[in-house]
Design a protein around this motif. Structure first.
Motif, PDB file in Angstrom:
ATOM      1  N   VAL A   1      -3.220   3.976  60.403  1.00 28.87           N
ATOM      2  CA  VAL A   1      -2.639   2.751  61.004  1.00 28.87           C
ATOM      3  C   VAL A   1      -2.015   2.383  59.630  1.00 28.87           C
ATOM      4  CG1 VAL A   1      -2.701   1.223  61.504  1.00 28.87           C
ATOM      5  CG2 VAL A   1      -4.502   2.623  63.019  1.00 28.87           C
ATOM      6  N   PRO A   2      -0.607   2.443  59.380  1.00 34.31           N
ATOM      7  CA  PRO A   2      -0.009   1.921  58.018  1.00 34.31           C
ATOM      8  C   PRO A   2       0.500   0.666  58.004  1.00 34.31           C
ATOM      9  CG  PRO A   2       0.731   3.686  58.905  1.00 34.31           C
ATOM     10  CD  PRO A   2       0.387   3.899  59.868  1.00 34.31           C
ATOM     11  N   GLY A   3      -0.698  -0.372  56.740  1.00 37.24           N
ATOM     12  CA  GLY A   3       0.190  -1.769  56.867  1.00 37.24           C
ATOM     13  C   GLY A   3      -1.003  -2.222  57.726  1.00 37.24           C
ATOM     14  N   LEU A   4      -2.113  -1.595  58.209  1.00 38.81           N
ATOM     15  CA  LEU A   4      -3.497  -2.360  59.021  1.00 38.81           C
ATOM     16  C   LEU A   4      -3.761  -3.613  57.936  1.00 38.81           C
ATOM     17  CD1 LEU A   4      -5.068  -2.616  60.947  1.00 38.81           C
ATOM     18  CD2 LEU A   4      -6.206  -0.901  60.070  1.00 38.81           C
ATOM     19  N   THR A   5      -3.861  -3.277  56.445  1.00 39.77           N
ATOM     20  CA  THR A   5      -4.941  -4.511  55.750  1.00 39.77           C
ATOM     21  C   THR A   5      -4.660  -5.493  55.491  1.00 39.77           C
ATOM     22  OG1 THR A   5      -6.259  -2.328  55.052  1.00 39.77           O
ATOM     23  CG2 THR A   5      -6.543  -4.369  53.565  1.00 39.77           C
ATOM     24  N   GLU A   6      -3.106  -4.984  54.851  1.00 44.29           N
ATOM     25  CA  GLU A   6      -2.275  -6.265  54.461  1.00 44.29           C
ATOM     26  C   GLU A   6      -1.451  -7.133  55.344  1.00 44.29           C
ATOM     27  OE1 GLU A   6       2.866  -6.009  52.529  1.00 44.29           O
ATOM     28  OE2 GLU A   6       1.330  -4.392  53.021  1.00 44.29           O
ATOM     29  N   ARG A   7      -1.523  -6.669  56.745  1.00 48.39           N
ATOM     30  CA  ARG A   7      -1.108  -7.730  58.013  1.00 48.39           C
ATOM     31  C   ARG A   7      -2.176  -8.387  58.288  1.00 48.39           C
ATOM     32  NH1 ARG A   7       2.199  -5.108  63.471  1.00 48.39           N
ATOM     33  NH2 ARG A   7       4.253  -4.890  61.254  1.00 48.39           N
ATOM     34  N   LEU A   8      -3.640  -7.754  58.696  1.00 45.29           N
ATOM     35  CA  LEU A   8      -4.462  -8.312  58.683  1.00 45.29           C
ATOM     36  C   LEU A   8      -4.905  -9.690  57.596  1.00 45.29           C
ATOM     37  CD1 LEU A   8      -6.988  -5.787  60.146  1.00 45.29           C
ATOM     38  CD2 LEU A   8      -5.499  -7.252  61.097  1.00 45.29           C
ATOM     39  N   ARG A   9      -4.717  -9.565  56.363  1.00 51.95           N
ATOM     40  CA  ARG A   9      -5.413  -9.666  55.103  1.00 51.95           C
ATOM     41  C   ARG A   9      -3.603 -11.446  56.013  1.00 51.95           C
ATOM     42  NH1 ARG A   9      -6.040  -5.582  50.343  1.00 51.95           N
ATOM     43  NH2 ARG A   9      -8.482  -6.065  50.814  1.00 51.95           N
ATOM     44  N   ALA A  10      -2.904 -10.637  55.774  1.00 49.52           N
ATOM     45  CA  ALA A  10      -1.587 -12.176  56.310  1.00 49.52           C
ATOM     46  C   ALA A  10      -2.002 -12.644  57.505  1.00 49.52           C
ATOM     47  CB  ALA A  10      -0.481 -11.338  56.076  1.00 49.52           C
ATOM     48  N   GLY A  11      -2.679 -12.736  58.081  1.00 51.08           N
ATOM     49  CA  GLY A  11      -3.116 -13.799  59.538  1.00 51.08           C
ATOM     50  C   GLY A  11      -2.354 -12.870  60.939  1.00 51.08           C
ATOM     51  N   GLY A  12      -1.478 -11.304  60.927  1.00 48.76           N
ATOM     52  CA  GLY A  12      -1.276 -10.682  61.398  1.00 48.76           C
ATOM     53  C   GLY A  12      -2.361  -9.807  62.395  1.00 48.76           C
ATOM     54  N   ARG A  13      -1.691  -9.287  63.172  1.00 49.59           N
ATOM     55  CA  ARG A  13      -1.986  -8.334  64.544  1.00 49.59           C
ATOM     56  C   ARG A  13      -1.901  -6.758  63.517  1.00 49.59           C
ATOM     57  NH1 ARG A  13      -6.164 -10.486  67.973  1.00 49.59           N
ATOM     58  NH2 ARG A  13      -6.732 -12.498  67.595  1.00 49.59           N
ATOM     59  N   GLN A  14      -2.288  -5.921  64.182  1.00 49.65           N
ATOM     60  CA  GLN A  14      -1.182  -4.130  64.282  1.00 49.65           C
ATOM     61  C   GLN A  14      -1.595  -3.962  66.325  1.00 49.65           C
ATOM     62  OE1 GLN A  14       0.340  -1.523  64.401  1.00 49.65           O
ATOM     63  NE2 GLN A  14      -0.335  -1.571  62.132  1.00 49.65           N
ATOM     64  N   PRO A  15      -0.451  -3.652  66.518  1.00 46.27           N
ATOM     65  CA  PRO A  15      -0.589  -3.035  68.077  1.00 46.27           C
ATOM     66  C   PRO A  15      -1.628  -2.116  67.772  1.00 46.27           C
ATOM     67  CG  PRO A  15       1.624  -3.673  66.882  1.00 46.27           C
ATOM     68  CD  PRO A  15       0.643  -3.748  65.659  1.00 46.27           C
TER      69      PRO A  15
END
Length: 559
Positions: free
Chosen positions: A147-161
């Motif tokens: 799931v590309p970008g998963l860790t970065e997006r979660l650390r920024a407070g976002g979610r991954q579809p």
């Protein structure tokens, strides 16, 4: 100076019988931990590869971790995934999650990235704790690749579809150090109820996809308590189960069983026969439970004759008991259960032979589970002695399955259709015949692999047997068997332990059409292909037999 001999542990005699839980507070994980701290604070709860923890230390460590989880946003109803090998750390994390009323989602360390992502979605995991590395794998790096970008997006407070419920991924050392106030942790523990969800356990049969099974605190702990007497797990026992904690056999029959009984669990992250034997000797194991082939691997190891396992009790698997203490084939109940029943739901005392006429059975249903045998086509109950589908109902059963409505899980009478075939006699003894979806026909006659496997395991020199069907070029099905024999059994005795000899022996126990016509005989149990759960991989087994099996027995038609 030679090293000092380890002191033999003090072992209390088991209660007879250790009955169902009667303390209301012990029907939740926080209540159970309080009981163990009060009654067994200094008893070792868990002994791992190179560490150990008492019940007081386990309570303290899991409570401290729970405070950090709360500060990080975990609370009642959160679903926390855990990817970690067996050990003290796994137990501390699991108890920290469940004492808060959050739901534990144990995940197999053998899952490949697509499988892991699918289970995270299916269980709606909100937080994930992963070991940094195990067996050369970096799980978080694999997740980021899947799931590309998963860790970065979660650390920024976002979610991954791809995993929409997931809010955070941590390694054990990365969990925020801040701790919630003790008063808040206490408050969360006080509102945990027996009806609250405890765990989502993923299971799969020998074929087909996995499913997330939901168990509550109350149903899981009562199910564990109901089987303790049959399994002979009582206070002070030193129980070894080689099954992983992410499976019901490790979590329920292992970790939760010792918590309910006030016993000690011996566990390893990566069992290896020679090392395991030394571990069992050092720790003075009293009970060895698991799959029969796990005990057979230990008994086949060159070091086995020199290891002192005299502390073992009769309820242990027969392969590692002294020859004089081993029960006759079929004399003891085949404990029978499934993830949906949180372990065994049927059995009898494992240190006592079954009554005459009941040998080969699974014993009788435990309290809390009602067993019904029905016509699989109509769902109508069948009379005693008739073979049909086993269905289960009762308060010890699962609450449900992730993503499925109750109406699609249970029948109109509230029974769970297991897809297992069996016979229930007039005295309530259950005989398991096999999986309805594993059944196949040879020349028009029905063959259940389990029946053939049971017969083959009773032959001279045979340790394990695995049976399936293999189709020939014309599409006709044939019975095929992979048989694990005792090392040396084929040396000079091909007539007995080779395919021809085994087929000849089998004819005295089975109808002619059930005798395998394709054989693969091995001495190494590792040759058996297995799924991540440890069960035999039927698809891989069928391919192996098709490619390497030897046709030795003439095809016959049923009489």
């Amino acid at each position: 100076m030679p090293p000092a001999e380890p002191a033999a542990p003090t072992i209390r005699e088991p209660l007879t019988p250790p009955g169902p839980l009667t303390i209301p507070e012990a029907l939740t994980i926080p209540g159970l931990l309080a009981v163990r701290r009060r009654e067994d604070a200094d008893l070792r709860a868990l002994v791992g590869d190179d560490d150990a923890v008492t019940y007081r230390e386990l309570d303290d460590a899991s409570r401290a971790l729970a405070a950090r989880l709360v500060a990080a946003g975990v609370g009642k109803g959160s679903r926390v995934g855990l990817v970690m090998p067996n050990g003290v750390g796994w137990a501390v994390h699991a108890l920290a999650v469940t004492r808060l009323g959050a739901v534990l989602v144990p995940l197999s360390t053998l899952l490949r990235p697509p499988e892991l992502v699918a289970q995270l979605r299916a269980a709606a995991v909100t937080e994930l704790v992963v070991v940094p590395a195990f067996r050369g794998r970096d799980y978080r790096a694999e997740l980021d690749a899947e799931v590309p970008g998963l860790t970065e997006r979660l650390r920024a407070g976002g979610r991954q579809p791809a995993v929409p419920s997931l809010r955070a991924v941590w390694t054990p050392d990365e969990l925020p150090a801040a701790a919630a106030p003790a008063e808040l942790v206490d408050a969360l523990e006080r509102v945990v109820r027996p009806a609250d969800d405890l765990v989502v356990l993923f299971t799969s049969g020998s074929s087909g996809g996995p499913k997330g099974v939901l168990h509550t605190h109350g149903n899981a702990l009562r199910a564990v308590a109901s089987s303790l007497d049959a399994r002979r797990v009582g206070p002070g026992e030193r129980l070894y189960i080689p099954m992983p904690f992410f499976w019901t056999g490790g979590f329920g029959a292992g970790l939760l069983s010792v918590l309910v009984a006030g016993a000690t669990l011996l566990t390893e992250a990566e069992p290896e026969p020679g090392r395991t034997l030394r571990f069992l000797e050092r720790e003075r194991v009293t009970l060895f439970r698991g799959w029969p082939d796990q005990a057979a691997r230990l008994a086949a190891h060159p070091d086995f004759p020199t290891v002192d396992l005299s502390s073992l009790r009769p309820g242990s698997l027969g392969a590692i008991l002294p020859a004089a203490a081993r029960p006759a084939a079929g004399a003891r109940a085949n404990l029978f259960g499934m993830t949906e029943s949180f372990g065994p739901y049927c059995g009898s005392r494992l240190d006592t032979d079954l009554p005459a006429g009941k040998h080969g059975s699974c014993g009788q249903p435990f309290a809390g589970v009602e067993v019904r045998v029905v016509d699989p086509a109509t769902g109508e109950p069948l009379p005693p002695g008739a073979e049909g589908e086993i269905r289960l109902r009762g308060p010890h059963l699962m609450r449900g399955i992730c993503g499925r409505h109750r109406a699609n899980v249970f029948d109109r009478d509230g029974f769970y259709p297991t897809a297992d075939a069996g016979v229930l006699d007039a005295e309530g003894y259950l005989w398991y015949r096999g999986r309805l979806d594993d059944m196949f026909k040879v020349s028009g006659a029905t063959v259940y692999p389990l029946e053939v496997e049971t017969a083959l395991r009773g032959l001279a020199g045979v340790r394990e047997a695995f049976v399936t069907d293999v189709a020939d070029e014309a599409g006709d099905r044939h019975v095929a068997a992979l048989v694990v024999v005792t090392p040396g059994a084929t040396d000079g005795s091909e007539a007995m332990a080779g395919p021809d000899g085994l087929a000849e022996q089998a004819r005295s126990r089975l109808s002619s059409f059930k005798v395998p016509t394709r054989w693969l005989v091995v001495t190494d149990p590792a040759a058996v292909p297995r799924l991540a759960s440890g069960k035999a991989d039927v698809g891989a087994l069928r391919r192996l037999l098709r490619e390497q099996g030897v046709v030795r027995s003439r095809k016959v038609r049923p009489a």
